[in-house]
Scaffold this motif. Structure first.
Motif, PDB file in Angstrom:
ATOM      1  N   ASP A 137       0.825  -1.202   0.000  1.00 34.36           N
ATOM      2  CA  ASP A 137       0.000   0.000   0.000  1.00 34.36           C
ATOM      3  C   ASP A 137       0.865   1.260   0.000  1.00 34.36           C
ATOM      4  O   ASP A 137       1.926   1.302   0.642  1.00 34.36           O
ATOM      5  CB  ASP A 137      -0.911  -0.011   1.236  1.00 34.36           C
ATOM      6  N   TRP A 153      -0.247   0.213  -4.350  1.00 30.67           N
ATOM      7  CA  TRP A 153      -1.714   0.160  -4.382  1.00 30.67           C
ATOM      8  C   TRP A 153      -2.319   1.072  -3.325  1.00 30.67           C
ATOM      9  O   TRP A 153      -1.651   1.481  -2.376  1.00 30.67           O
ATOM     10  CB  TRP A 153      -2.190  -1.266  -4.108  1.00 30.67           C
ATOM     11  N   ASP A 154      -3.591   1.361  -3.471  1.00 29.12           N
ATOM     12  CA  ASP A 154      -4.392   1.948  -2.402  1.00 29.12           C
ATOM     13  C   ASP A 154      -5.810   1.435  -2.599  1.00 29.12           C
ATOM     14  O   ASP A 154      -6.180   1.000  -3.709  1.00 29.12           O
ATOM     15  CB  ASP A 154      -4.338   3.480  -2.419  1.00 29.12           C
ATOM     16  N   PRO A 155      -6.618   1.400  -1.546  1.00 25.15           N
ATOM     17  CA  PRO A 155      -7.954   0.808  -1.669  1.00 25.15           C
ATOM     18  C   PRO A 155      -8.834   1.461  -2.733  1.00 25.15           C
ATOM     19  O   PRO A 155      -9.586   0.769  -3.425  1.00 25.15           O
ATOM     20  CB  PRO A 155      -8.538   0.986  -0.257  1.00 25.15           C
ATOM     21  N   GLN A 156      -8.735   2.777  -2.895  1.00 21.45           N
ATOM     22  CA  GLN A 156      -9.581   3.448  -3.871  1.00 21.45           C
ATOM     23  C   GLN A 156      -9.246   3.005  -5.294  1.00 21.45           C
ATOM     24  O   GLN A 156     -10.138   2.714  -6.103  1.00 21.45           O
ATOM     25  CB  GLN A 156      -9.430   4.975  -3.744  1.00 21.45           C
ATOM     26  N   ALA A 159     -10.340  -0.761  -5.785  1.00 20.69           N
ATOM     27  CA  ALA A 159     -11.792  -0.905  -5.907  1.00 20.69           C
ATOM     28  C   ALA A 159     -12.295  -0.384  -7.251  1.00 20.69           C
ATOM     29  O   ALA A 159     -13.160  -0.996  -7.887  1.00 20.69           O
ATOM     30  CB  ALA A 159     -12.496  -0.187  -4.765  1.00 20.69           C
ATOM     31  N   CYS A 170     -12.612  -3.972   0.310  1.00 25.86           N
ATOM     32  CA  CYS A 170     -11.354  -3.422  -0.205  1.00 25.86           C
ATOM     33  C   CYS A 170     -10.846  -2.478   0.862  1.00 25.86           C
ATOM     34  O   CYS A 170     -11.461  -1.445   1.135  1.00 25.86           O
ATOM     35  CB  CYS A 170     -11.567  -2.694  -1.526  1.00 25.86           C
ATOM     36  N   GLU A 171      -9.735  -2.852   1.490  1.00 21.59           N
ATOM     37  CA  GLU A 171      -9.299  -2.111   2.670  1.00 21.59           C
ATOM     38  C   GLU A 171      -7.790  -2.174   2.846  1.00 21.59           C
ATOM     39  O   GLU A 171      -7.109  -2.987   2.228  1.00 21.59           O
ATOM     40  CB  GLU A 171      -9.989  -2.673   3.916  1.00 21.59           C
ATOM     41  N   ARG A 172      -7.316  -1.319   3.714  1.00 22.22           N
ATOM     42  CA  ARG A 172      -5.904  -1.269   4.078  1.00 22.22           C
ATOM     43  C   ARG A 172      -5.711  -2.121   5.334  1.00 22.22           C
ATOM     44  O   ARG A 172      -6.447  -1.968   6.307  1.00 22.22           O
ATOM     45  CB  ARG A 172      -5.520   0.178   4.330  1.00 22.22           C
ATOM     46  N   THR A 185      -2.887  -3.157   0.628  1.00 20.02           N
ATOM     47  CA  THR A 185      -4.253  -3.060   0.123  1.00 20.02           C
ATOM     48  C   THR A 185      -4.736  -4.479  -0.143  1.00 20.02           C
ATOM     49  O   THR A 185      -4.042  -5.262  -0.793  1.00 20.02           O
ATOM     50  CB  THR A 185      -4.299  -2.231  -1.169  1.00 20.02           C
ATOM     51  N   LEU A 187      -8.167  -6.746  -1.431  1.00 18.21           N
ATOM     52  CA  LEU A 187      -9.461  -6.672  -2.085  1.00 18.21           C
ATOM     53  C   LEU A 187      -9.993  -8.061  -2.381  1.00 18.21           C
ATOM     54  O   LEU A 187      -9.243  -8.942  -2.807  1.00 18.21           O
ATOM     55  CB  LEU A 187      -9.351  -5.883  -3.392  1.00 18.21           C
TER      56      LEU A 187
END
Length: 197
Positions: A137, A153-156, A159, A170-172, A185, A187
């Motif tokens: 992340d 990566w990042d959750p946004q 997703a 989808c989370e950190r 991240t 998902l």
């Protein structure tokens, strides 16, 4: 030197570049899924592929590193499971059939390539099947993963890239490592069942 050759050299640096055990999030989130067909995208030395095969999945592992795939083949043989290993660049590879599970574990690409791969990967998921993604992340750049933040990566982002599918979560998530607290991240998404006409 090609990207595949660079990774061949990297794998040659150590007897096993990664752990022989599955990624902790792969094991935690996929253990209870009913086995079917699975593809491990950029599978490396095959730890997640072999773990899935041990749980009854029919697994295809794809990677462009011949050194990594030699080790993956040896790991599968040692643990007495069968996996179909394919040497190919995941950005150009195209399977003949869809899968019940598509796994992208620590696949780090520049944004255009990442978006292209995610578009392909969402299309590889069979109706009712799942896509699982885990990657370093961006919130812990410099602690773990590639130093180039564009590769993280990042959750946004994850997703949005999985949008054709139903995102379950989808989370950190955080984990402690020697260098400090790392974040990933994570998902899980699902393809909708095909409706009968």
């Amino acid at each position: 030197m090609s990207e595949a050759e660079l990774w061949d050299d990297r794998y040659r640096e150590k007897p096993l570049l990664w752990s022989a055990e599955p990624n902790r999030f792969v094991a935690a989130e996929l253990a209870n899924l009913a086995p079917g067909s699975a593809v491990d995208v950029a599978c490396g030395e095959g730890r997640n592929s072999v773990w899935l095969a041990e749980r009854g999945w029919r697994v295809t592992g794809v990677d462009f590193s011949s050194v990594a795939l030699e080790r993956a083949h040896a790991m599968a043989a040692e643990r007495r499971v069968e996996v179909e290993w394919i040497q190919a660049d995941v950005l150009s590879w195209q399977p003949a059939l869809a899968f019940d599970l598509v796994v992208l574990a620590y696949v780090h690409l520049l944004p255009d390539d990442r978006d292209r791969l995610m578009e392909k990967a969402t299309g590889w998921v069979a109706p009712g099947g799942h896509l699982f993604v885990v990657g370093h992340d961006i919130s812990t750049v410099g602690v773990s993963g590639p130093p180039d933040p564009r590769l993280l990566w990042d959750p946004q982002t994850a997703a949005a890239a999985a949008a054709p599918l139903e995102v379950i979560f989808c989370e950190r998530r955080y984990r402690d490592i020697e260098a400090g607290r790392a974040a990933d991240t994570v998902l899980l998404a699902r393809a909708r069942e095909r409706r009968e006409p």
